[in-house]
Design a protein around this motif. Structure first.
Motif, PDB file in Angstrom:
ATOM      1  N   ASN A 124      36.385  24.155  23.256  1.00  0.00           N
ATOM      2  CA  ASN A 124      35.429  24.260  24.353  1.00  0.00           C
ATOM      3  C   ASN A 124      34.768  22.911  24.617  1.00  0.00           C
ATOM      4  O   ASN A 124      34.643  22.489  25.771  1.00  0.00           O
ATOM      5  CB  ASN A 124      34.374  25.328  24.042  1.00  0.00           C
ATOM      6  CG  ASN A 124      33.490  25.613  25.224  1.00  0.00           C
ATOM      7  OD1 ASN A 124      33.875  25.442  26.365  1.00  0.00           O
ATOM      8  ND2 ASN A 124      32.277  26.049  24.941  1.00  0.00           N
TER       9      ASN A 124
ATOM     10  N   TYR B  45      36.250  26.600  28.426  1.00  0.00           N
ATOM     11  CA  TYR B  45      37.255  27.060  27.463  1.00  0.00           C
ATOM     12  C   TYR B  45      38.152  28.134  28.070  1.00  0.00           C
ATOM     13  O   TYR B  45      39.373  28.069  27.980  1.00  0.00           O
ATOM     14  CB  TYR B  45      36.545  27.594  26.205  1.00  0.00           C
ATOM     15  CG  TYR B  45      37.430  28.373  25.291  1.00  0.00           C
ATOM     16  CD1 TYR B  45      38.288  27.735  24.415  1.00  0.00           C
ATOM     17  CD2 TYR B  45      37.427  29.766  25.307  1.00  0.00           C
ATOM     18  CE1 TYR B  45      39.128  28.458  23.582  1.00  0.00           C
ATOM     19  CE2 TYR B  45      38.255  30.490  24.476  1.00  0.00           C
ATOM     20  CZ  TYR B  45      39.099  29.834  23.614  1.00  0.00           C
ATOM     21  OH  TYR B  45      39.927  30.557  22.796  1.00  0.00           O
TER      22      TYR B  45
ATOM     23  N   ARG C  16      45.360  28.053  18.890  1.00  0.00           N
ATOM     24  CA  ARG C  16      44.030  27.435  18.921  1.00  0.00           C
ATOM     25  C   ARG C  16      43.859  26.400  17.817  1.00  0.00           C
ATOM     26  O   ARG C  16      43.158  25.415  18.003  1.00  0.00           O
ATOM     27  CB  ARG C  16      42.959  28.521  18.832  1.00  0.00           C
ATOM     28  CG  ARG C  16      42.790  29.236  20.152  1.00  0.00           C
ATOM     29  CD  ARG C  16      42.120  30.597  19.985  1.00  0.00           C
ATOM     30  NE  ARG C  16      41.999  31.274  21.259  1.00  0.00           N
ATOM     31  CZ  ARG C  16      42.971  31.936  21.856  1.00  0.00           C
ATOM     32  NH1 ARG C  16      44.158  31.999  21.295  1.00  0.00           N
ATOM     33  NH2 ARG C  16      42.784  32.518  23.014  1.00  0.00           N
TER      34      ARG C  16
END
Length: 119
Positions: A66, A76, A92
């Motif tokens: 983010n 994000y 991620r």
């Protein structure tokens, strides 16, 4: 019927618990009953901790992604959606590592995500 003597097995069990309780504070490291309770509790905490660790790392990765996404002018959720639309399949953890170690490569991914969203 033969009589069963438990001396050896009982001692093994106690030794195992006391070995696990080594280094605990006070009676928990010295007395079998206190050590047994604490070891049982500690093992339960360790089990729960292994589950929490996964959640904590995912939260950390998302926070890092983010922050890097906002540097590149996106949020994000828009970044993740853009990457999905663009057909870029990256997890991620790796995205977070890219954001930290190679901001230029992350910027390229962010641009591709932006372009995919504008289509």
């Amino acid at each position: 019927m033969a009589r069963i003597k438990r001396a050896v097995n009982a001692q093994k069990k106690k030794r195992k618990v006391m070995k696990l309780a080594k280094g605990y504070f006070g009676a928990k490291g010295k007395q079998y009953r206190a050590a047994s309770e604490q070891v049982r509790r500690s093992l339960r905490y360790a089990y729960i901790g292994r589950k929490l660790k996964k959640r904590d790392f995912r939260r950390l990765w998302i926070a890092r992604i983010n922050a890097a996404a906002r540097i590149n002018g996106m949020s994000y959720s828009k970044l993740i959606n853009g990457l999905k639309v663009a057909g870029i399949d990256i997890n991620r953890k790796m995205l977070s590592e890219l954001a930290i170690s190679d901001p230029a490569a992350f910027a390229v991914l962010a641009e591709k995500a932006k372009a995919a969203l504008e289509k």
